[in-house]
Design an enzyme around this catalytic site. Structure first.
Site, short mmCIF file in Angstrom:
data_model
loop_
_atom_site.label_atom_id
_atom_site.label_comp_id
_atom_site.label_asym_id
_atom_site.label_seq_id
_atom_site.Cartn_x
_atom_site.Cartn_y
_atom_site.Cartn_z
N TYR A 1 2.74 14.31 -2.16
CA TYR A 1 2.11 13.48 -1.20
C TYR A 1 2.67 13.71 0.11
O TYR A 1 3.60 12.92 0.67
CB TYR A 1 2.21 12.21 -1.45
N TRP B 1 1.03 1.42 0.98
CA TRP B 1 1.73 0.53 0.44
C TRP B 1 3.06 1.06 0.01
O TRP B 1 4.17 0.66 0.17
CB TRP B 1 1.28 -0.04 -0.68
N ASP B 2 3.05 2.57 -0.13
CA ASP B 2 4.31 3.31 -0.21
C ASP B 2 5.34 2.94 0.77
O ASP B 2 6.49 2.68 0.91
CB ASP B 2 4.17 4.82 -0.40
N GLN C 1 -5.51 0.01 0.99
CA GLN C 1 -4.58 -0.16 -0.07
C GLN C 1 -4.00 -1.73 -0.07
O GLN C 1 -4.34 -2.36 0.66
CB GLN C 1 -3.34 0.88 -0.26
N GLY D 1 -4.54 1.28 -5.59
CA GLY D 1 -3.24 1.92 -5.72
C GLY D 1 -2.80 2.15 -7.09
O GLY D 1 -1.91 2.83 -7.25
N ASP E 1 -4.85 4.28 -9.53
CA ASP E 1 -5.84 5.30 -9.67
C ASP E 1 -6.66 5.41 -11.02
O ASP E 1 -7.94 5.24 -11.05
CB ASP E 1 -5.53 6.88 -9.40
N ARG F 1 -1.39 13.31 -15.08
CA ARG F 1 -2.27 12.96 -13.90
C ARG F 1 -3.76 12.52 -14.25
O ARG F 1 -4.05 12.89 -15.53
CB ARG F 1 -2.31 14.27 -12.98
N GLU G 1 8.42 9.43 -9.83
CA GLU G 1 7.35 8.72 -9.31
C GLU G 1 7.03 7.52 -10.19
O GLU G 1 6.91 6.32 -9.85
CB GLU G 1 6.01 9.38 -9.45
#
Length: 458
Positions: free
Chosen positions: A44, A50-51, A119, A177, A179, A212, A409
């Site tokens: 990313y 929001w991150d 988001q 957020g 997905d 993913r 993550e």
């Protein structure tokens, strides 16, 4: 960790951080691109909404100025209509898909280009915490940001709840957020993907494809991006015609919490007009949130607004109802009991989806894995409802996952192994901030007018 816990509410220098805390700080510094932070360098490479807000909490432990820069850069990309986009493309980077050309927002977002959706608005909650660290020092910076927060929160009601129903919708799974949550499977199934065409996903070049969203998910995601681009991201057209239009507890809970925190700040800083507007919005959202309660499931669940159908499973977002504000005691007790049962079914909590549900997948993104920042929000809500032991269990689980698998993550709740991106900013930020603020409570007494009242009511 114990050393930092004893230093709660104290500002530390970078040199004072050791062990896990120093590594967390180094990850934030390594992902710093000069005023904004990328979630993960390869996966990313831009600023995510929001991150970015949550990363500011980690910076605040050792560099308050840098923490404020993070939220200031995020809000600087606000659209004229008030929306704060979910991705800000500060520089050209071909390694990410979909990029600016797929979003087609150049004429709307101007410079820099952005995505066309938003988001969850955690920024107000984060800014309140930054302000509470030193009100005198940060009063002016906060005062400049409150009007931006006010406009963004109003955008949610205008653009995502134009009928005044009291719950805001999302028009794309990415907007939540979260997905590939199983909640989206049925609403997405009604979307025509025949015109999507071919494209190359770059995320699976970097991360194991089993961790993913699937290609079928991405076809639906890109169909919705095309829908938004084709209508030039016109909010009226989206509200009336977007084939994906759902209200889910996570987004709505975070917005409700954000309104409460905005009211606190606006009242403290004498911006009474903003406090009044936020109070009116909050009343509408508090009343509307009850539409998400499912007696069948025993919790707050996603509602497909096009079909008036509730989802059939609980998610980690369901527990954010207690982060949003006071929950009726009987319901709060029931929710805590269900969460305790969830935790008995896995080694580490909180899984992002019901571990007993047939659609649970322990390592595929939002279909099961544990996320540190969601855990922090859940624990905060639990503490504010008197469930301190359960909150502490979640805090300890989160740190155990990081100790075992580093700053990934997300994490498998069954084995504890990490998934997705490595050296992940918000995981590092949550670990560092939670160590410095182990009680997880958001506010000092002079900022807690509505927070204190909420706790007393529960």
């Amino acid at each position: 960790m114990s050393q930092m816990s004893q230093m709660s509410q104290m500002r530390l220098s970078l040199d004072q951080l050791t062990g896990t805390n120093r590594r967390a700080a180094d990850i934030l510094l390594g992902n710093d691109r000069g005023g904004y932070t990328v979630p993960s360098a390869k996966l990313y490479p831009f600023q995510w909404n929001w991150d970015s807000a949550l990363v500011a909490l980690g910076f605040s432990v050792f560099d308050s100025d840098r923490a404020w820069q993070e939220v200031e850069s995020l809000l600087s990309a606000q659209w004229d209509n008030g929306m704060v986009p979910h991705i800000i493309f500060w520089k050209e980077e071909k390694s990410y898909f979909p990029g600016p050309e797929q979003w087609g927002t150049t004429d709307i977002a101007k410079t820099p280009p952005t995505s066309g959706i938003t988001q969850p608005p955690v920024a107000a909650t984060v800014i309140e915490r930054l302000l509470a660290e030193d009100i005198d020092a940060h009063r002016d910076r906060a005062a400049k940001l409150l009007p931006k927060l006010d406009r963004w929160h109003q955008w949610f009601l205008d653009a995502r709840d134009p009928d005044g129903r009291g719950v805001v919708a999302i028009m794309h799974p990415w907007e939540s957020g979260r997905d590939n949550l199983p909640d989206w499977d049925r609403p997405l199934s009604f979307i025509d993907t025949t015109g999507v065409g071919t494209y190359h996903r770059r995320d699976t070049d970097i991360v194991n494809k089993d961790e993913r969203p699937k290609n079928d998910d991405y076809d639906h995601y890109m169909a919705l991006v095309r829908f938004g681009r084709d209508c030039n991201w016109n909010t009226d057209h989206i509200a009336r015609n977007c084939p994906f239009w759902v209200a889910e507890p996570g987004m709505n809970a975070i917005l409700r919490r954000a309104e409460r925190d905005l009211i606190n700040m606006a009242t403290l800083l004498g911006q009474d007009d903003i406090a009044a507007r936020a109070t009116a919005r909050l009343a509408r959202l508090d009343a509307g949130f009850e539409q998400l309660w499912s007696e069948t499931v025993g919790g707050y669940v996603t509602l497909d607004l096009r079909r008036d159908e509730h989802a059939t499973g609980l998610t980690s977002g369901s527990w954010l109802a207690m982060f949003a504000g006071p929950v009726e005691p009987a319901r709060a007790t029931k929710m805590a009991a269900t969460l305790t049962y969830w935790l008995s079914q896995v080694k580490h909590g909180v899984p992002s989806f019901d571990p007993n549900h047939e659609l649970f997948d322990s390592i595929r993104y939002w279909r099961g894995p544990v996320w540190a920042m969601i855990n922090w929000m859940i624990a905060t809500g639990l503490i504010e409802h008197g469930e301190t032991d359960l909150a502490d269990r979640i805090r300890r689980d989160t740190q155990a996952l990081i100790d075992q698998s580093d700053f990934r993550e997300y994490f498998c709740p069954v084995t504890g192994r990490g998934g997705g991106g490595t050296d992940f900013s918000w995981t590092a930020s949550m670990s560092l901030y939670w160590a410095a603020r182990p009680e997880t409570l958001p506010i000092t007494p002079h900022l807690s007018q509505t927070g204190t009242a909420d706790q007393e009511n529960t």
